[in-house]
Design a protein around this motif. Sequence first.
Motif, mmCIF file in Angstrom:
data_model
loop_
_atom_site.group_PDB
_atom_site.id
_atom_site.type_symbol
_atom_site.label_atom_id
_atom_site.label_comp_id
_atom_site.label_asym_id
_atom_site.label_seq_id
_atom_site.Cartn_x
_atom_site.Cartn_y
_atom_site.Cartn_z
ATOM 1 N N ARG A 8 -1.305 7.689 2.202
ATOM 2 C CA ARG A 8 -1.693 8.838 1.381
ATOM 3 C C ARG A 8 -1.295 10.149 2.053
ATOM 4 O O ARG A 8 -1.059 11.159 1.378
ATOM 5 C CB ARG A 8 -3.208 8.823 1.149
ATOM 6 C CG ARG A 8 -3.700 7.686 0.267
ATOM 7 C CD ARG A 8 -3.210 7.834 -1.162
ATOM 8 N NE ARG A 8 -3.618 6.682 -1.971
ATOM 9 C CZ ARG A 8 -3.224 6.479 -3.219
ATOM 10 N NH1 ARG A 8 -2.402 7.337 -3.797
ATOM 11 N NH2 ARG A 8 -3.635 5.412 -3.884
ATOM 12 N N LEU A 9 -1.230 10.140 3.372
ATOM 13 C CA LEU A 9 -0.900 11.352 4.115
ATOM 14 C C LEU A 9 0.574 11.446 4.509
ATOM 15 O O LEU A 9 0.970 12.411 5.167
ATOM 16 C CB LEU A 9 -1.761 11.422 5.390
ATOM 17 C CG LEU A 9 -3.277 11.522 5.185
ATOM 18 C CD1 LEU A 9 -3.988 11.480 6.528
ATOM 19 C CD2 LEU A 9 -3.645 12.780 4.414
ATOM 20 N N MET A 56 -4.207 2.588 3.990
ATOM 21 C CA MET A 56 -4.220 3.395 2.769
ATOM 22 C C MET A 56 -4.249 4.876 3.102
ATOM 23 O O MET A 56 -3.567 5.690 2.464
ATOM 24 C CB MET A 56 -5.417 2.996 1.897
ATOM 25 C CG MET A 56 -5.245 1.625 1.254
ATOM 26 S SD MET A 56 -6.545 1.206 0.077
ATOM 27 C CE MET A 56 -7.896 0.781 1.203
ATOM 28 N N LEU A 57 -5.011 5.250 4.130
ATOM 29 C CA LEU A 57 -5.076 6.655 4.529
ATOM 30 C C LEU A 57 -3.728 7.137 5.049
ATOM 31 O O LEU A 57 -3.264 8.232 4.704
ATOM 32 C CB LEU A 57 -6.157 6.835 5.596
ATOM 33 C CG LEU A 57 -6.297 8.258 6.174
ATOM 34 C CD1 LEU A 57 -6.712 9.232 5.085
ATOM 35 C CD2 LEU A 57 -7.296 8.260 7.331
ATOM 36 N N ASP A 59 1.780 1.575 -3.582
ATOM 37 C CA ASP A 59 0.632 2.057 -4.350
ATOM 38 C C ASP A 59 0.442 3.557 -4.169
ATOM 39 O O ASP A 59 -0.080 4.244 -5.063
ATOM 40 C CB ASP A 59 -0.641 1.317 -3.928
ATOM 41 C CG ASP A 59 -0.627 -0.156 -4.341
ATOM 42 O OD1 ASP A 59 0.171 -0.498 -5.237
ATOM 43 O OD2 ASP A 59 -1.401 -0.944 -3.767
ATOM 44 N N ALA A 60 0.856 4.075 -2.989
ATOM 45 C CA ALA A 60 0.728 5.511 -2.722
ATOM 46 C C ALA A 60 1.895 6.308 -3.305
ATOM 47 O O ALA A 60 1.928 7.531 -3.171
ATOM 48 C CB ALA A 60 0.653 5.754 -1.215
ATOM 49 N N ARG A 120 0.828 -1.209 0.000
ATOM 50 C CA ARG A 120 0.000 0.000 0.000
ATOM 51 C C ARG A 120 0.861 1.257 0.000
ATOM 52 O O ARG A 120 0.486 2.271 -0.575
ATOM 53 C CB ARG A 120 -0.953 -0.035 1.187
ATOM 54 C CG ARG A 120 -1.983 -1.159 1.033
ATOM 55 C CD ARG A 120 -3.078 -1.146 2.056
ATOM 56 N NE ARG A 120 -4.054 -2.169 1.727
ATOM 57 C CZ ARG A 120 -4.339 -3.228 2.478
ATOM 58 N NH1 ARG A 120 -3.721 -3.387 3.637
ATOM 59 N NH2 ARG A 120 -5.229 -4.118 2.089
#
Length: 479
Positions: A362-363, A358-359, A16-17, A13
């Motif tokens: 992303r951050l 995932m969050l 993926d980010a 993940r």
Amino acid sequence: MERLTPSDLAMLRAEDAGWRQAIGLIAIIEGQGLLEPDGSIRIDRLREHIGGRLSRLPRFRQVLRRPGLGLGAPVWVDVATVDLEHHIRVEPLTGSGDEEDLLHACETLRRLELDPLRPLWQMWFLTGLNGGRIGLFVKLHHSAADGMAGIGALAALVDTEPTGSSHSPPDWTPARSPTDLDLLRDNWAGKASRLLTLVRSLARPRRLLARFGEQVRVMWQLLAEGPAPQTSINRVVGPRRRLTVIGGELDWYRAVARSTGTKVNDVLLAVVGEGLRELLLARGETIDHLVLRVMVPLSLHDRATTQGNLGAGMLVPVPIDTTPAHRLQLVAAETSARKSRVNPSMGTGLLRSAPIQMLVFRLMGRQRLSNSYLSNIPGPPVPVFLAGARILEMFPVVPIIGNITVGVGALSYAGRLDLTVVADFDACPDLDPFRRGVERALSDLPSHTTLARVSSQWRRPTTQATSSQEPTTQPIRTM
């Protein structure tokens, strides 16, 4: 059927980010026995040796399959054969064959993408190194192993005697690849098992609430400390890296720890803190009352583990506006208090959730929990040999992601404790101040020993070890 664990999935993940995930190792090997008179390497001998050990390394002979919707998490699948010519290559060094050339080559190779249709590892033997020695760069996808598991995998490839094992290695037979129906059944069986576990836990509401409360407490401890300070070392990282290596003696670190009543990891944090101090001062930034936060991973692995990710993390405040000796005492007090609060749930728990993972990634480019990263990995305590050739030194290459532009990997091996500084290429145009700070701390801390505190068997102590060249865009020459 081997599904990826939540910790392994976190590595996918992150990628993926946009944060490429691979761990690496740079090693220096004696050339005697592996080099022909003309300087070429006996690559067939090395491929035969490593290929004969693959029975001990499942991840080195498996590919990662990402099933379709409804078929569950990615799964490791055996390949029929491993193409050793693809995975084990030769890369001649350019230039004079010094440390700068070696690090430049390793960074260029690090940036190459691993083929997702093959097992997620490669190694390059780098010829032309000064002194008739050979460089080695090994790259392994982080979903297959963390630092501790990576060292476990290395142990399966090496011997403690130059003659190696005298018996023939066992063959391995690839398992049948699961069909979509197999994956569907396994996925629903897993869901049913987790549902049954949940139903059973509901019968014990106090225990369930206690476990949930523990997860919340762990997250609250992370958030309650407030944001980490803003400095120039926290910018969004790009794809390129600078590498510098710093050699040291493990006995010196141990002597400092004994004489000050601290731990080796505390000494490392104090040393790295001095490097960060010098880096910020060289940039003209104020360090008055500055306390940076360094993320320190804590492994929960058994030493024999050769695969997977299993660990927790600890944020350590590292005061910058002080001397190395005073910083060491402050850091030791913090780590002692924080270790008593570390729980394995810090590496699992709420962070096992796919949406939260995932969050988080992303951050990562805007995170304010940590300023830097330090990973300390225990390696082999005695010299080891690869295909009969002694490995002289080993340096880990850790990934940096998000807005952490400087990370440090430490690896102990055969009486040494060597550091690799991994920095963003654009955010850190010059790592010399960091190196000077580390070397001064190595000189200033009280060890009560006469050991050489900064040394190297393969380069002059004054050599600047920063890969400052821009990585080439030319094709990599392989054999």
